[in-house]
Design a protein around this motif. Structure first.
Motif, PDB file in Angstrom:
ATOM      1  N   ASP A  88       5.818 -11.212 -15.206  1.00 15.54           N
ATOM      2  CA  ASP A  88       4.435 -11.684 -15.149  1.00 15.54           C
ATOM      3  C   ASP A  88       3.545 -10.933 -16.120  1.00 15.54           C
ATOM      4  OD1 ASP A  88       5.086 -13.407 -13.052  1.00 15.54           O
ATOM      5  OD2 ASP A  88       4.782 -11.831 -11.567  1.00 15.54           O
ATOM      6  N   GLY A  89       4.179 -10.263 -17.084  1.00 16.83           N
ATOM      7  CA  GLY A  89       3.416  -9.419 -17.997  1.00 16.83           C
ATOM      8  C   GLY A  89       2.393 -10.165 -18.821  1.00 16.83           C
ATOM      9  N   HIS A  90       2.620 -11.465 -19.015  1.00 19.57           N
ATOM     10  CA  HIS A  90       1.678 -12.250 -19.814  1.00 19.57           C
ATOM     11  C   HIS A  90       0.400 -12.549 -19.041  1.00 19.57           C
ATOM     12  CE1 HIS A  90       3.871 -15.114 -17.299  1.00 19.57           C
ATOM     13  NE2 HIS A  90       2.834 -15.922 -17.418  1.00 19.57           N
ATOM     14  N   ALA A  91       0.508 -12.433 -17.700  1.00 14.50           N
ATOM     15  CA  ALA A  91      -0.656 -12.774 -16.869  1.00 14.50           C
ATOM     16  C   ALA A  91      -1.476 -11.526 -16.574  1.00 14.50           C
ATOM     17  CB  ALA A  91      -0.185 -13.402 -15.557  1.00 14.50           C
ATOM     18  N   GLN A  92      -2.769 -11.665 -16.502  1.00 14.27           N
ATOM     19  CA  GLN A  92      -3.645 -10.549 -16.182  1.00 14.27           C
ATOM     20  C   GLN A  92      -3.593 -10.268 -14.684  1.00 14.27           C
ATOM     21  OE1 GLN A  92      -7.643 -11.152 -17.456  1.00 14.27           O
ATOM     22  NE2 GLN A  92      -8.300  -9.069 -17.005  1.00 14.27           N
ATOM     23  N   PHE A  93      -3.549  -8.995 -14.323  1.00 17.79           N
ATOM     24  CA  PHE A  93      -3.487  -8.646 -12.913  1.00 17.79           C
ATOM     25  C   PHE A  93      -4.743  -9.117 -12.197  1.00 17.79           C
ATOM     26  CE2 PHE A  93      -4.572  -5.587  -9.522  1.00 17.79           C
ATOM     27  CZ  PHE A  93      -3.531  -5.877  -8.649  1.00 17.79           C
ATOM     28  N   SER A  94      -4.541  -9.785 -11.076  1.00 20.29           N
ATOM     29  CA  SER A  94      -5.664 -10.318 -10.309  1.00 20.29           C
ATOM     30  C   SER A  94      -5.694  -9.657  -8.935  1.00 20.29           C
ATOM     31  CB  SER A  94      -5.525 -11.838 -10.154  1.00 20.29           C
ATOM     32  OG  SER A  94      -6.499 -12.340  -9.259  1.00 20.29           O
ATOM     33  N   PRO A  95      -6.601  -8.721  -8.712  1.00 17.90           N
ATOM     34  CA  PRO A  95      -6.652  -8.056  -7.402  1.00 17.90           C
ATOM     35  C   PRO A  95      -6.959  -9.012  -6.252  1.00 17.90           C
ATOM     36  CG  PRO A  95      -8.563  -7.481  -8.742  1.00 17.90           C
ATOM     37  CD  PRO A  95      -7.609  -8.192  -9.641  1.00 17.90           C
ATOM     38  N   THR A  96      -7.726 -10.050  -6.498  1.00 24.58           N
ATOM     39  CA  THR A  96      -8.073 -10.976  -5.417  1.00 24.58           C
ATOM     40  C   THR A  96      -6.861 -11.756  -4.917  1.00 24.58           C
ATOM     41  OG1 THR A  96      -8.685 -12.654  -7.057  1.00 24.58           O
ATOM     42  CG2 THR A  96     -10.455 -11.267  -6.175  1.00 24.58           C
ATOM     43  N   ASP A  97      -5.842 -11.916  -5.769  1.00 28.44           N
ATOM     44  CA  ASP A  97      -4.644 -12.665  -5.384  1.00 28.44           C
ATOM     45  C   ASP A  97      -3.499 -11.757  -4.955  1.00 28.44           C
ATOM     46  OD1 ASP A  97      -5.869 -15.101  -6.053  1.00 28.44           O
ATOM     47  OD2 ASP A  97      -5.306 -14.870  -8.166  1.00 28.44           O
ATOM     48  N   TYR A  98      -3.661 -10.454  -5.147  1.00 31.77           N
ATOM     49  CA  TYR A  98      -2.568  -9.523  -4.870  1.00 31.77           C
ATOM     50  C   TYR A  98      -2.386  -9.358  -3.368  1.00 31.77           C
ATOM     51  CZ  TYR A  98       0.231  -5.235  -4.975  1.00 31.77           C
ATOM     52  OH  TYR A  98       1.225  -4.299  -4.807  1.00 31.77           O
ATOM     53  N   SER A  99      -1.158  -9.548  -2.879  1.00 38.13           N
ATOM     54  CA  SER A  99      -0.891  -9.466  -1.440  1.00 38.13           C
ATOM     55  C   SER A  99       0.084  -8.351  -1.094  1.00 38.13           C
ATOM     56  CB  SER A  99      -0.343 -10.806  -0.925  1.00 38.13           C
ATOM     57  OG  SER A  99       0.847 -11.153  -1.630  1.00 38.13           O
ATOM     58  N   GLY A 100       0.378  -7.484  -2.058  1.00 36.23           N
ATOM     59  CA  GLY A 100       1.275  -6.363  -1.793  1.00 36.23           C
ATOM     60  C   GLY A 100       0.528  -5.172  -1.222  1.00 36.23           C
ATOM     61  N   GLU A 101       1.135  -3.996  -1.382  1.00 39.41           N
ATOM     62  CA  GLU A 101       0.563  -2.776  -0.842  1.00 39.41           C
ATOM     63  C   GLU A 101      -0.128  -1.969  -1.938  1.00 39.41           C
ATOM     64  OE1 GLU A 101       2.575  -0.330   2.462  1.00 39.41           O
ATOM     65  OE2 GLU A 101       3.028   0.812   0.636  1.00 39.41           O
ATOM     66  N   LEU A 102      -1.268  -1.388  -1.607  1.00 37.78           N
ATOM     67  CA  LEU A 102      -1.979  -0.459  -2.489  1.00 37.78           C
ATOM     68  C   LEU A 102      -2.027   0.885  -1.769  1.00 37.78           C
ATOM     69  CD1 LEU A 102      -4.986  -2.740  -3.570  1.00 37.78           C
ATOM     70  CD2 LEU A 102      -2.923  -2.240  -4.890  1.00 37.78           C
ATOM     71  N   SER A 103      -1.397   1.905  -2.353  1.00 36.50           N
ATOM     72  CA  SER A 103      -1.226   3.159  -1.619  1.00 36.50           C
ATOM     73  C   SER A 103      -1.805   4.340  -2.375  1.00 36.50           C
ATOM     74  CB  SER A 103       0.263   3.395  -1.339  1.00 36.50           C
ATOM     75  OG  SER A 103       1.023   3.274  -2.528  1.00 36.50           O
ATOM     76  N   VAL A 104      -2.561   5.174  -1.645  1.00 39.63           N
ATOM     77  CA  VAL A 104      -3.192   6.367  -2.206  1.00 39.63           C
ATOM     78  C   VAL A 104      -2.994   7.520  -1.227  1.00 39.63           C
ATOM     79  CG1 VAL A 104      -5.304   7.398  -3.109  1.00 39.63           C
ATOM     80  CG2 VAL A 104      -4.971   4.909  -3.271  1.00 39.63           C
ATOM     81  N   ALA A 105      -2.524   8.663  -1.730  1.00 38.70           N
ATOM     82  CA  ALA A 105      -2.405   9.877  -0.915  1.00 38.70           C
ATOM     83  C   ALA A 105      -3.586  10.791  -1.221  1.00 38.70           C
ATOM     84  CB  ALA A 105      -1.093  10.594  -1.214  1.00 38.70           C
ATOM     85  N   ILE A 106      -4.171  11.379  -0.187  1.00 33.49           N
ATOM     86  CA  ILE A 106      -5.389  12.182  -0.347  1.00 33.49           C
ATOM     87  C   ILE A 106      -5.208  13.526   0.343  1.00 33.49           C
ATOM     88  CG2 ILE A 106      -7.903  12.214  -0.012  1.00 33.49           C
ATOM     89  CD1 ILE A 106      -7.703   9.152   0.503  1.00 33.49           C
ATOM     90  N   ASN A 107      -5.651  14.598  -0.307  1.00 32.42           N
ATOM     91  CA  ASN A 107      -5.599  15.920   0.294  1.00 32.42           C
ATOM     92  C   ASN A 107      -6.273  15.904   1.667  1.00 32.42           C
ATOM     93  OD1 ASN A 107      -7.082  18.653   0.843  1.00 32.42           O
ATOM     94  ND2 ASN A 107      -5.425  19.168  -0.562  1.00 32.42           N
ATOM     95  N   THR A 108      -5.655  16.579   2.622  1.00 34.45           N
ATOM     96  CA  THR A 108      -6.121  16.534   4.014  1.00 34.45           C
ATOM     97  C   THR A 108      -7.586  16.921   4.169  1.00 34.45           C
ATOM     98  OG1 THR A 108      -3.896  17.025   4.820  1.00 34.45           O
ATOM     99  CG2 THR A 108      -5.714  17.434   6.334  1.00 34.45           C
ATOM    100  N   SER A 109      -8.031  17.936   3.436  1.00 40.19           N
ATOM    101  CA  SER A 109      -9.395  18.442   3.633  1.00 40.19           C
ATOM    102  C   SER A 109     -10.465  17.479   3.139  1.00 40.19           C
ATOM    103  CB  SER A 109      -9.562  19.798   2.941  1.00 40.19           C
ATOM    104  OG  SER A 109      -9.490  19.655   1.539  1.00 40.19           O
ATOM    105  N   ILE A 110     -10.095  16.526   2.288  1.00 46.34           N
ATOM    106  CA  ILE A 110     -11.076  15.556   1.790  1.00 46.34           C
ATOM    107  C   ILE A 110     -10.678  14.125   2.145  1.00 46.34           C
ATOM    108  CG2 ILE A 110     -11.955  16.992  -0.080  1.00 46.34           C
ATOM    109  CD1 ILE A 110     -10.045  15.666  -1.991  1.00 46.34           C
ATOM    110  N   TYR A 111      -9.712  14.004   3.054  1.00 48.11           N
ATOM    111  CA  TYR A 111      -9.194  12.681   3.413  1.00 48.11           C
ATOM    112  C   TYR A 111     -10.239  11.821   4.123  1.00 48.11           C
ATOM    113  CZ  TYR A 111      -6.506   9.070   5.775  1.00 48.11           C
ATOM    114  OH  TYR A 111      -6.059   7.862   6.230  1.00 48.11           O
ATOM    115  N   ARG A 112     -10.930  12.418   5.074  1.00 52.33           N
ATOM    116  CA  ARG A 112     -11.832  11.635   5.931  1.00 52.33           C
ATOM    117  C   ARG A 112     -12.895  10.869   5.121  1.00 52.33           C
ATOM    118  NH1 ARG A 112     -12.605  12.166  11.508  1.00 52.33           N
ATOM    119  NH2 ARG A 112     -14.096  10.629  12.242  1.00 52.33           N
ATOM    120  N   PRO A 113     -13.685  11.546   4.289  1.00 48.17           N
ATOM    121  CA  PRO A 113     -14.724  10.798   3.574  1.00 48.17           C
ATOM    122  C   PRO A 113     -14.154   9.856   2.514  1.00 48.17           C
ATOM    123  CG  PRO A 113     -14.662  13.050   2.800  1.00 48.17           C
ATOM    124  CD  PRO A 113     -13.760  12.985   3.991  1.00 48.17           C
TER     125      PRO A 113
END
Length: 312
Positions: A88-113
């Motif tokens: 799908d490299g020819h197509a521009q990434f569309s966040p509104t159509d994306y149905s997969g997972e988006l994952s971010v890890a955050i340091n515990t001390s700043i996780y809440r905010p």
């Protein structure tokens, strides 16, 4: 991988392997793939022959991956993202159509905010996606390397794998968290005063054997820190602060909803700061999903940090 091996590979079987790894149950895997259980069993037999490994062993309520299979499963999310990029490299990434997972890890001390502002922002732009916002843990570095987690926010710089890229996002000062009636609150709060207090330290998984920055500062100024507690769980540290005379150095971004008997105070001398950075795979191995997500995480963090500075 040689051409013969590549020609033998059925990528639908890799999809079956991925789903079996997620469900750990052949019936649920069959339902997700709209297959019969005999078809799943036949596919698993081919996978076992291909990899020359049992892959899954039966247990009471399903199947459990072998160590070799788990190693493969850890690499599959990254593989499927790359394959998606290829086809799908020819197509521009569309966040509104994306149905997969988006994952971010955050340091515990700043996780809440940060988890709150990331969720609000990403949920608006990618409403069909599953948002996975987790505390930086023991396996996070490996998870980012193999694609199970897209990127992370942590202190900067970290001593981590050279296969990961680090980008500084901001410089933040330190504060001291303690009981609101603690003598430290009304003292001059110099380094000497701090060195006289029992200290609780929130440590990062995988970095438990390394000194905290405040420890280094105290030692460099000729003081011996009195470390009372090291824990990788914020709740443990906060509970100790409530019930003892311990104090805990925290980042200025620390924005946990403190109980009424805890407070944050500044040191009265010096300008002690730490960097906060974005951690991700190197650019040449990053897929469109990761590129988009890291750009959004960087944008949201900088806006959040700027807003806090203006309020102060």
């Amino acid at each position: 991988m040689d051409d013969t091996t590549l020609l033998r590979l059925d990528f639908n079987l890799l999809k079956l392997l991925k789903i079996l790894g997620e469900e750990k149950n052949t019936k649920r895997a069959a339902d997700r793939m709209f297959l019969s259980q005999p078809a799943v069993s036949k596919g698993l037999k081919k996978l076992r022959a291909y990899f020359d490994d049992e892959l899954f062993v039966r247990q009471q309520y399903g199947v459990l991956p072998t160590p070799y299979c788990q190693d493969i499963l850890d690499k599959l999310p990254r593989l499927f993202e790359v394959l998606g990029d290829v086809f799908d490299g020819h197509a521009q990434f569309s966040p509104t159509d994306y149905s997969g997972e988006l994952s971010v890890a955050i340091n515990t001390s700043i996780y809440r905010p940060l988890s709150r502002v990331f969720f609000e922002h990403l949920n608006q732009l990618a409403p069909k996606a599953t948002l996975k916002l987790v505390n930086w843990g023991w396996s996070t570095e490996e998870d980012i390397k193999n694609g199970k987690i897209h990127c992370g926010i942590n202190y900067y710089p970290l001593e981590i794998s050279k296969t990961l890229a680090q980008k500084k996002l901001a410089t933040v000062p330190f504060k001291i968290c303690c009981h609101k009636d603690h003598p430290f609150v009304t003292s001059r709060r110099t380094l000497k005063d701090l060195a006289e207090q029992p200290i609780a330290l929130l440590v990062m998984p995988d970095f438990v054997n390394k000194r905290n920055m405040i420890e280094d500062i105290l030692i460099q100024h000729g003081f011996q820190p009195k470390v009372k507690l090291r824990a990788d769980q914020l709740s443990i540290c906060l509970n100790i602060l409530k019930k003892s005379e311990a104090v805990m150095p925290v980042s200025d971004i620390f924005d946990f909803e403190l109980s009424s008997n805890l407070t944050l105070v500044d040191l009265s001398e010096g300008d002690y700061t730490s960097g906060v950075g974005l951690i991700q795979p190197y650019r040449n191995s990053v897929t469109p999903v990761t590129r988009w997500l890291t750009s959004q995480v960087e944008q949201v963090f900088k806006r959040y940090h700027s807003t806090r500075n203006n309020q102060e």
